[in-house]
Motif scaffolding. Structure first.
Motif, PDB file in Angstrom:
ATOM      1  N   ILE A  70     -19.330  90.550 -17.976  1.00  0.00           N
ATOM      2  CA  ILE A  70     -20.296  89.641 -18.588  1.00  0.00           C
ATOM      3  C   ILE A  70     -21.650  89.951 -17.976  1.00  0.00           C
ATOM      4  N   PRO A  80     -15.364  88.089 -16.199  1.00  0.00           N
ATOM      5  CA  PRO A  80     -15.079  86.890 -16.991  1.00  0.00           C
ATOM      6  C   PRO A  80     -14.093  85.941 -16.304  1.00  0.00           C
ATOM      7  N   LEU A  85     -13.888  81.981 -18.190  1.00  0.00           N
ATOM      8  CA  LEU A  85     -13.967  82.324 -19.596  1.00  0.00           C
ATOM      9  C   LEU A  85     -12.590  82.731 -20.105  1.00  0.00           C
ATOM     10  N   LYS A  87     -10.601  84.823 -23.076  1.00  0.00           N
ATOM     11  CA  LYS A  87     -10.741  85.857 -24.098  1.00  0.00           C
ATOM     12  C   LYS A  87      -9.757  85.569 -25.220  1.00  0.00           C
ATOM     13  N   LEU A 126     -15.327  85.384 -26.102  1.00  0.00           N
ATOM     14  CA  LEU A 126     -15.067  84.716 -24.837  1.00  0.00           C
ATOM     15  C   LEU A 126     -15.526  83.274 -25.010  1.00  0.00           C
ATOM     16  N   GLN A 128     -15.648  79.127 -23.320  1.00  0.00           N
ATOM     17  CA  GLN A 128     -15.605  78.344 -22.095  1.00  0.00           C
ATOM     18  C   GLN A 128     -15.398  76.888 -22.473  1.00  0.00           C
ATOM     19  N   ARG A 139     -15.242  73.474 -27.461  1.00  0.00           N
ATOM     20  CA  ARG A 139     -15.398  74.754 -26.780  1.00  0.00           C
ATOM     21  C   ARG A 139     -16.681  75.398 -27.279  1.00  0.00           C
ATOM     22  N   LEU A 142     -19.302  81.739 -26.278  1.00  0.00           N
ATOM     23  CA  LEU A 142     -20.365  82.308 -25.467  1.00  0.00           C
ATOM     24  C   LEU A 142     -20.777  83.692 -25.927  1.00  0.00           C
TER      25      LEU A 142
END
Length: 153
Positions: A70, A80, A85, A87, A126, A128, A139, A142
């Motif tokens: 990242i 990540p 984060l 995936k 990704l 978070q 969510r 990002l």
């Protein structure tokens, strides 16, 4: 660039200049407690040629695209996994909301319509986890890893 000389048995280098492998870069970034700047990576691997800098920048961008790294707002590269984060792949719904199906398995994560504007069904992202709003976990998407690219199974 191969030679027809029978005495030359050395392997031909794949690249014109040597740059660190993905694995070496991941190990170097993982060894630090905080994200690593481009300049710190250059210093760590003692890269002094401008062509090495260009090759390294391309490799780091490819690693970003693949979700291995990242690039932070502080202009540094991080992992990540250290940034909490997740995936996954976007599953879009016709009503505007969607879900992120995590690559590591587990429950799909709800993505509100306001976050679905930047991604499409099938995008690799990704995400978070953010605060709970009205008993629904929202969510934030990002980063789109390969925006608008479908992966054939």
């Amino acid at each position: 660039m191969s030679h027809n000389n029978d005495q030359d048995t050395s392997p031909t280098p794949e690249y014109e200049v040597e740059i660190p492998s993905r694995e070496a870069l991941l190990e170097a970034i993982e060894a630090r407690l905080k994200p690593t700047t481009f300049e710190e990576i250059i210093e760590r691997f003692k890269l002094d040629d401008e062509r090495q800098h260009i090759g390294l920048k391309r490799r780091l961008r490819a690693m970003e695209r693949d979700g291995q790294l990242i690039y932070t707002k502080a202009n540094a590269y991080g992992l990540p996994s250290r940034m909490n984060l997740i995936k996954g792949r976007i599953i879009g719904h016709r009503d505007g909301f969607g879900f992120c199906h995590p690559d590591d398995g587990g429950s799909d994560l709800f993505i509100p319509p306001s976050q679905m504007y930047s991604v499409l069904h099938g995008d690799r992202v990704l995400v978070q986890e953010q605060e709970v709003i009205a008993k629904v976990a929202a969510r934030d998407v990002l980063f789109a890893l390969s925006s608008r690219v479908r992966v054939a199974l």
